[in-house]
Design a protein around this motif. Structure first.
Motif, PDB file in Angstrom:
ATOM      1  N   SER A  73      -5.595   2.139  -5.138  1.00 11.18           N
ATOM      2  CA  SER A  73      -5.050   1.003  -4.837  1.00 11.18           C
ATOM      3  C   SER A  73      -4.362   0.989  -3.411  1.00 11.18           C
ATOM      4  O   SER A  73      -4.415   0.031  -2.605  1.00 11.18           O
ATOM      5  N   HIS A  74      -3.775   2.129  -3.183  1.00 11.27           N
ATOM      6  CA  HIS A  74      -3.412   2.437  -1.814  1.00 11.27           C
ATOM      7  C   HIS A  74      -4.462   2.280  -0.715  1.00 11.27           C
ATOM      8  O   HIS A  74      -4.361   1.390   0.389  1.00 11.27           O
ATOM      9  N   GLN A  75      -5.679   2.861  -0.970  1.00  3.71           N
ATOM     10  CA  GLN A  75      -6.830   2.613  -0.002  1.00  3.71           C
ATOM     11  C   GLN A  75      -7.194   1.089   0.196  1.00  3.71           C
ATOM     12  O   GLN A  75      -7.194   0.759   1.630  1.00  3.71           O
ATOM     13  N   LYS A 127      -2.518  15.392   7.507  1.00  2.00           N
ATOM     14  CA  LYS A 127      -2.029  14.926   8.832  1.00  2.00           C
ATOM     15  C   LYS A 127      -2.100  13.149   8.868  1.00  2.00           C
ATOM     16  O   LYS A 127      -1.248  12.609   9.271  1.00  2.00           O
ATOM     17  N   HIS A 128      -2.702  12.727   7.666  1.00  2.00           N
ATOM     18  CA  HIS A 128      -2.721  11.272   7.525  1.00  2.00           C
ATOM     19  C   HIS A 128      -1.420  10.843   6.816  1.00  2.00           C
ATOM     20  O   HIS A 128      -0.857   9.828   7.423  1.00  2.00           O
ATOM     21  N   LYS A 129      -1.026  11.587   6.038  1.00  2.00           N
ATOM     22  CA  LYS A 129       0.392  11.335   5.391  1.00  2.00           C
ATOM     23  C   LYS A 129       1.560  11.332   6.641  1.00  2.00           C
ATOM     24  O   LYS A 129       2.475  10.374   6.375  1.00  2.00           O
ATOM     25  N   ARG A 130       1.435  12.212   7.312  1.00  2.00           N
ATOM     26  CA  ARG A 130       2.354  12.559   8.476  1.00  2.00           C
ATOM     27  C   ARG A 130       2.374  11.406   9.460  1.00  2.00           C
ATOM     28  O   ARG A 130       3.559  10.675   9.525  1.00  2.00           O
ATOM     29  N   GLY A 190       0.899   8.436   8.797  1.00  2.00           N
ATOM     30  CA  GLY A 190       0.866   7.118   8.218  1.00  2.00           C
ATOM     31  C   GLY A 190       2.166   6.649   7.958  1.00  2.00           C
ATOM     32  O   GLY A 190       2.360   5.442   8.189  1.00  2.00           O
ATOM     33  N   ARG A 191       3.025   7.666   7.812  1.00  2.00           N
ATOM     34  CA  ARG A 191       4.521   6.970   7.651  1.00  2.00           C
ATOM     35  C   ARG A 191       5.114   6.332   8.868  1.00  2.00           C
ATOM     36  O   ARG A 191       5.631   5.369   8.950  1.00  2.00           O
ATOM     37  N   TRP A 192       4.674   6.902  10.008  1.00  2.00           N
ATOM     38  CA  TRP A 192       4.987   6.288  11.504  1.00  2.00           C
ATOM     39  C   TRP A 192       4.433   5.092  11.671  1.00  2.00           C
ATOM     40  O   TRP A 192       5.010   4.195  12.018  1.00  2.00           O
ATOM     41  N   LEU A 233      -5.449  -1.593  -0.346  1.00  2.00           N
ATOM     42  CA  LEU A 233      -4.463  -2.499   0.015  1.00  2.00           C
ATOM     43  C   LEU A 233      -4.268  -2.127   1.618  1.00  2.00           C
ATOM     44  O   LEU A 233      -3.941  -3.304   2.460  1.00  2.00           O
ATOM     45  N   MET A 234      -4.249  -0.943   2.170  1.00  2.00           N
ATOM     46  CA  MET A 234      -4.171  -0.474   3.591  1.00  2.00           C
ATOM     47  C   MET A 234      -5.368  -0.962   4.259  1.00  2.00           C
ATOM     48  O   MET A 234      -5.311  -1.471   5.444  1.00  2.00           O
ATOM     49  N   LEU A 235      -6.439  -0.947   3.573  1.00  2.00           N
ATOM     50  CA  LEU A 235      -7.799  -1.543   4.311  1.00  2.00           C
ATOM     51  C   LEU A 235      -7.600  -3.055   4.481  1.00  2.00           C
ATOM     52  O   LEU A 235      -8.221  -3.680   5.523  1.00  2.00           O
ATOM     53  N   GLY A 245       0.852  -1.244  -0.029  1.00  2.00           N
ATOM     54  CA  GLY A 245      -0.011  -0.104  -0.093  1.00  2.00           C
ATOM     55  C   GLY A 245       0.807   1.173   0.081  1.00  2.00           C
ATOM     56  O   GLY A 245       0.584   2.341  -0.623  1.00  2.00           O
ATOM     57  N   TRP A 246       1.959   1.102   0.804  1.00  2.00           N
ATOM     58  CA  TRP A 246       2.738   2.480   0.720  1.00  2.00           C
ATOM     59  C   TRP A 246       3.471   2.517  -0.681  1.00  2.00           C
ATOM     60  O   TRP A 246       3.624   3.867  -1.218  1.00  2.00           O
ATOM     61  N   ALA A 247       3.842   1.415  -1.132  1.00  2.00           N
ATOM     62  CA  ALA A 247       4.681   1.473  -2.516  1.00  2.00           C
ATOM     63  C   ALA A 247       3.678   2.103  -3.498  1.00  2.00           C
ATOM     64  O   ALA A 247       3.914   2.942  -4.461  1.00  2.00           O
ATOM     65  N   GLN A 248       2.227   1.862  -3.295  1.00  2.00           N
ATOM     66  CA  GLN A 248       1.190   2.388  -4.385  1.00  2.00           C
ATOM     67  C   GLN A 248       1.167   3.930  -4.075  1.00  2.00           C
ATOM     68  O   GLN A 248       0.840   4.588  -5.265  1.00  2.00           O
ATOM     69  N   ILE A 249       0.800   4.386  -3.020  1.00  2.00           N
ATOM     70  CA  ILE A 249       0.911   5.795  -2.852  1.00  2.00           C
ATOM     71  C   ILE A 249       2.110   6.511  -3.101  1.00  2.00           C
ATOM     72  O   ILE A 249       1.902   7.539  -3.844  1.00  2.00           O
ATOM     73  N   MET A 250       3.276   5.867  -3.166  1.00  2.00           N
ATOM     74  CA  MET A 250       4.401   6.575  -3.581  1.00  2.00           C
ATOM     75  C   MET A 250       4.172   6.741  -5.095  1.00  2.00           C
ATOM     76  O   MET A 250       4.997   7.739  -5.698  1.00  2.00           O
TER      77      MET A 250
HETATM   78  C1  HEM Z   1      -3.722   2.302   8.483  1.00  2.00           C
HETATM   79  C2  HEM Z   1      -3.870   2.269   6.984  1.00  2.00           C
HETATM   80  C3  HEM Z   1      -3.078   3.312   6.259  1.00  2.00           C
HETATM   81  C4  HEM Z   1      -1.641   3.717   6.350  1.00  2.00           C
HETATM   82  C5  HEM Z   1      -0.703   3.078   7.080  1.00  2.00           C
HETATM   83  C6  HEM Z   1      -1.418   4.617   5.414  1.00  2.00           C
HETATM   84  C7  HEM Z   1      -0.472   5.179   5.111  1.00  2.00           C
HETATM   85  C8  HEM Z   1      -0.065   6.330   4.371  1.00  2.00           C
HETATM   86  C9  HEM Z   1       1.342   6.857   4.057  1.00  2.00           C
HETATM   87  C10 HEM Z   1       2.512   6.499   4.833  1.00  2.00           C
HETATM   88  C11 HEM Z   1       1.158   7.837   3.048  1.00  2.00           C
HETATM   89  C12 HEM Z   1       2.188   8.721   2.764  1.00  2.00           C
HETATM   90  C13 HEM Z   1       2.976   8.109   1.593  1.00  2.00           C
HETATM   91  C14 HEM Z   1       4.405   9.168   1.518  1.00  2.00           C
HETATM   92  O1  HEM Z   1       4.236  10.074   0.770  1.00  2.00           O
HETATM   93  O2  HEM Z   1       5.547   8.620   2.006  1.00  2.00           O
HETATM   94  C15 HEM Z   1      -0.323   7.801   2.774  1.00  2.00           C
HETATM   95  C16 HEM Z   1      -0.744   8.710   1.875  1.00  2.00           C
HETATM   96  C17 HEM Z   1      -1.910   8.719   1.468  1.00  2.00           C
HETATM   97  N1  HEM Z   1      -3.135   8.069   2.062  1.00  2.00           N
HETATM   98 FE1  HEM Z   1      -2.819   6.558   3.523  1.00  2.00          FE
HETATM   99  N2  HEM Z   1      -2.420   5.010   4.824  1.00  2.00           N
HETATM  100  C18 HEM Z   1      -3.601   4.192   5.141  1.00  2.00           C
HETATM  101  C19 HEM Z   1      -4.970   4.042   4.720  1.00  2.00           C
HETATM  102  C20 HEM Z   1      -5.608   4.857   3.918  1.00  2.00           C
HETATM  103  C21 HEM Z   1      -6.947   5.115   3.492  1.00  2.00           C
HETATM  104  C22 HEM Z   1      -8.078   4.060   4.326  1.00  2.00           C
HETATM  105  C23 HEM Z   1      -7.244   5.964   2.659  1.00  2.00           C
HETATM  106  C24 HEM Z   1      -8.103   6.461   1.758  1.00  2.00           C
HETATM  107  C25 HEM Z   1      -9.440   6.685   2.603  1.00  2.00           C
HETATM  108  C26 HEM Z   1      -5.857   6.545   2.280  1.00  2.00           C
HETATM  109  C27 HEM Z   1      -5.628   7.878   1.584  1.00  2.00           C
HETATM  110  C28 HEM Z   1      -4.330   8.145   1.407  1.00  2.00           C
HETATM  111  C29 HEM Z   1      -4.108   9.364   0.252  1.00  2.00           C
HETATM  112  C30 HEM Z   1      -5.007  10.150  -0.389  1.00  2.00           C
HETATM  113  C31 HEM Z   1      -2.849   9.894   0.902  1.00  2.00           C
HETATM  114  C32 HEM Z   1      -2.064  10.804  -0.111  1.00  2.00           C
HETATM  115  C33 HEM Z   1      -1.832  12.129   0.759  1.00  2.00           C
HETATM  116  C34 HEM Z   1      -1.241  13.123  -0.036  1.00  2.00           C
HETATM  117  O3  HEM Z   1      -0.506  12.855  -0.559  1.00  2.00           O
HETATM  118  O4  HEM Z   1      -1.515  14.332   0.439  1.00  2.00           O
HETATM  119  N3  HEM Z   1      -4.869   6.021   3.254  1.00  2.00           N
HETATM  120  N4  HEM Z   1      -1.139   6.880   3.502  1.00  2.00           N
END
Ligand code: HEM
Length: 152
Positions: A33-35, A106-109, A111-113, A37-39, A22-27
């Motif tokens: 796909s990120h959403q 905030k999610h991104k900050r 989420g990395r941790w 895989l993370m779910l 999921g991390w690889a996909q958002i990169m």
């Molecule tokens: C526990 C589950 C999750 C983890 C650990 C996680 C982790 C991350 C991380 C590490 C990033 C930043 C990637 C980077 O730039 O290094 C990220 C970005 C993002 N995530 Fe997640 N994620 C999770 C669940 C989700 C879910 C459920 C959604 C959708 C509702 C989501 C939507 C996004 C989006 C849209 C970004 C891009 C934010 C931006 O670039 O401003 N993520 N996530």
């Protein structure tokens, strides 16, 4: 080897693989796909927690059956693993809440941790499993707190 710990440890590993993918996909900018895989990653983490807690409540926890001189090191490592896992769970819930409320900065900050801590939790969990069931025969089954602190 016991069946429930084997299942729960497998769930941790599968969950960590989903989080890494999921991390690889958002990169690469693939939000959908990120959403997904993370779910899946969160689902397997929850499945781990349910199996682990059911065993704790209905069966008990296995004590370390290895040599006496390794007992202290094992318990220090076990507590390190538990601290990582608990932190990952709390951070994981906050990460998901930020995502669902579209607070993506905030999610991104956080989420990395969350991802890094979960990716450390999985191998330390496997190491605990190997020490407890593979390298040495599992000890007695005891209440949770005694198995964690080694007070048996
Ligand atoms: C526990 C589950 C999750 C983890 C650990 C996680 C982790 C991350 C991380 C590490 C990033 C930043 C990637 C980077 O730039 O290094 C990220 C970005 C993002 N995530 Fe997640 N994620 C999770 C669940 C989700 C879910 C459920 C959604 C959708 C509702 C989501 C939507 C996004 C989006 C849209 C970004 C891009 C934010 C931006 O670039 O401003 N993520 N996530």
């Amino acid at each position: 080897m016991q069946i429930l710990p084997t299942i729960s440890t497998t769930f941790i590993v599968i969950s960590a693989i989903f989080v890494a993918l999921g991390w690889a996909q958002i990169m690469k900018g693939n939000r959908e796909s990120h959403q997904k895989l993370m779910l899946w990653g969160a689902g397997f983490a929850l499945a781990f927690f349910i199996v682990y807690m059911s065993r704790t409540v209905f069966v008990g926890n296995t004590t370390f059956g290895g040599p006496e001189e390794l007992k202290l090191a094992y318990h220090v490592f076990l507590i390190f693993h538990i601290v990582l896992a608990t932190t990952a769970a709390v951070f994981g819930i906050i990460t998901l809440l930020h995502a669902f409320n579209k607070r993506f900065a905030k999610h991104k900050r956080i989420g990395r941790w969350t991802a890094v801590i979960w990716l450390l939790t999985a191998p330390t969990g496997v190491a605990v499993y190997v020490l407890l069931y593979v390298l040495y025969p599992g000890g007695e089954t005891r209440p949770l707190i005694e198995a964690i602190l080694g007070t048996y």
